[in-house]
Scaffold this motif. Sequence first.
Motif, PDB file in Angstrom:
ATOM      1  N   ILE A   7       0.846  -1.202   0.000  1.00  0.00           N
ATOM      2  CA  ILE A   7       0.000   0.000   0.000  1.00  0.00           C
ATOM      3  C   ILE A   7       0.877   1.247   0.000  1.00  0.00           C
ATOM      4  O   ILE A   7       0.675   2.174  -0.792  1.00  0.00           O
ATOM      5  CB  ILE A   7      -0.970  -0.023   1.194  1.00  0.00           C
ATOM      6  N   VAL A   8       1.882   1.253   0.859  1.00  0.00           N
ATOM      7  CA  VAL A   8       2.804   2.390   0.928  1.00  0.00           C
ATOM      8  C   VAL A   8       3.603   2.497  -0.363  1.00  0.00           C
ATOM      9  O   VAL A   8       3.750   3.580  -0.938  1.00  0.00           O
ATOM     10  CB  VAL A   8       3.742   2.257   2.149  1.00  0.00           C
ATOM     11  N   MET A   9       4.106   1.361  -0.852  1.00  0.00           N
ATOM     12  CA  MET A   9       4.915   1.389  -2.072  1.00  0.00           C
ATOM     13  C   MET A   9       4.089   1.836  -3.274  1.00  0.00           C
ATOM     14  O   MET A   9       4.579   2.590  -4.123  1.00  0.00           O
ATOM     15  CB  MET A   9       5.559   0.046  -2.336  1.00  0.00           C
ATOM     16  N   ALA A  10       2.849   1.394  -3.366  1.00  0.00           N
ATOM     17  CA  ALA A  10       1.989   1.809  -4.482  1.00  0.00           C
ATOM     18  C   ALA A  10       1.829   3.325  -4.492  1.00  0.00           C
ATOM     19  O   ALA A  10       1.879   3.961  -5.551  1.00  0.00           O
ATOM     20  CB  ALA A  10       0.624   1.131  -4.389  1.00  0.00           C
ATOM     21  N   LYS A  11       1.647   3.906  -3.330  1.00  0.00           N
ATOM     22  CA  LYS A  11       1.485   5.363  -3.212  1.00  0.00           C
ATOM     23  C   LYS A  11       2.780   6.082  -3.601  1.00  0.00           C
ATOM     24  O   LYS A  11       2.753   7.077  -4.331  1.00  0.00           O
ATOM     25  CB  LYS A  11       1.087   5.716  -1.772  1.00  0.00           C
ATOM     26  N   GLN A  12       3.915   5.578  -3.125  1.00  0.00           N
ATOM     27  CA  GLN A  12       5.206   6.189  -3.456  1.00  0.00           C
ATOM     28  C   GLN A  12       5.466   6.149  -4.966  1.00  0.00           C
ATOM     29  O   GLN A  12       5.857   7.152  -5.571  1.00  0.00           O
ATOM     30  CB  GLN A  12       6.339   5.484  -2.706  1.00  0.00           C
ATOM     31  N   ILE A  13       5.247   4.989  -5.565  1.00  0.00           N
ATOM     32  CA  ILE A  13       5.499   4.826  -6.998  1.00  0.00           C
ATOM     33  C   ILE A  13       4.546   5.695  -7.816  1.00  0.00           C
ATOM     34  O   ILE A  13       4.961   6.366  -8.762  1.00  0.00           O
ATOM     35  CB  ILE A  13       5.399   3.341  -7.400  1.00  0.00           C
ATOM     36  N   ALA A  14       3.265   5.683  -7.455  1.00  0.00           N
ATOM     37  CA  ALA A  14       2.287   6.495  -8.191  1.00  0.00           C
ATOM     38  C   ALA A  14       2.631   7.972  -8.090  1.00  0.00           C
ATOM     39  O   ALA A  14       2.495   8.717  -9.068  1.00  0.00           O
ATOM     40  CB  ALA A  14       0.881   6.239  -7.663  1.00  0.00           C
ATOM     41  N   THR A  15       3.098   8.404  -6.935  1.00  0.00           N
ATOM     42  CA  THR A  15       3.467   9.812  -6.751  1.00  0.00           C
ATOM     43  C   THR A  15       4.647  10.180  -7.635  1.00  0.00           C
ATOM     44  O   THR A  15       4.625  11.208  -8.320  1.00  0.00           O
ATOM     45  CB  THR A  15       3.798  10.087  -5.265  1.00  0.00           C
ATOM     46  N   ILE A  16       5.674   9.325  -7.665  1.00  0.00           N
ATOM     47  CA  ILE A  16       6.843   9.607  -8.516  1.00  0.00           C
ATOM     48  C   ILE A  16       6.438   9.584  -9.985  1.00  0.00           C
ATOM     49  O   ILE A  16       6.855  10.434 -10.768  1.00  0.00           O
ATOM     50  CB  ILE A  16       7.982   8.613  -8.231  1.00  0.00           C
ATOM     51  N   ASP A  17       5.622   8.599 -10.376  1.00  0.00           N
ATOM     52  CA  ASP A  17       5.171   8.531 -11.767  1.00  0.00           C
ATOM     53  C   ASP A  17       4.372   9.775 -12.132  1.00  0.00           C
ATOM     54  O   ASP A  17       4.548  10.355 -13.207  1.00  0.00           O
ATOM     55  CB  ASP A  17       4.339   7.273 -12.008  1.00  0.00           C
ATOM     56  N   HIS A  18       3.507  10.192 -11.224  1.00  0.00           N
ATOM     57  CA  HIS A  18       2.683  11.390 -11.451  1.00  0.00           C
ATOM     58  C   HIS A  18       3.576  12.624 -11.610  1.00  0.00           C
ATOM     59  O   HIS A  18       3.410  13.411 -12.536  1.00  0.00           O
ATOM     60  CB  HIS A  18       1.707  11.556 -10.278  1.00  0.00           C
TER      61      HIS A  18
END
Length: 194
Positions: A7-18
């Motif tokens: 859950i934390v990693m998904a948020k981190q990755i999505a934020t960087i991708d965004h």
Amino acid sequence: MAQHDPIVMAKQIATIDHMSGGRFVLGMGYGWNAQEAADHGVDFSARRARARENVLCMQALWEHDEASFEGTWVTLRPSYSWPKPVQRPRVRTLIGGGAGPMLFAAVAEYADGWMPIGGAGLAASLPELRRAFEGAGRDPRTLHVVPSEPCPPRASSSTTPLSVSPEVVLRVPSGTDDEMRRDLDNYARFLTPP
């Protein structure tokens, strides 16, 4: 991947991708160090299955406004996670590791490509990987193969070009400044001018 909270990693990755405009690439592996896995509470023999669940949970969070996931190690009740990645339905995901049916089945199921370490045996392995992709109902023309950490060719070595991707993850061995510059210069010989 098995050692991270999905859950934390998904948020981190999505934020960087965004924030990067859709340029994030998730390069993942299963791990080789049993002691490290144990230190993170991961049963080494279950690391592949656990990593798979973590990735599938992350993909659900990236793809759906309201996501849920039920697995052996990961349970996610209906949840929201923002921002979403720019890449849809998920960020490009590459699995690193040695060639073989188990790895290729995983790539075909939930990843977008393979990161072979060193690149040895790549030409012989590509047909098997493409068959696994096709067997999963996926178009092998969309497959990404990004060789990771090939050692730089020395001046005396000969190489046969193998075009698999416009990308490669380079490894510059430790050494003196002069040795490292020489290694980078050896890589530069293989670059195609724009």
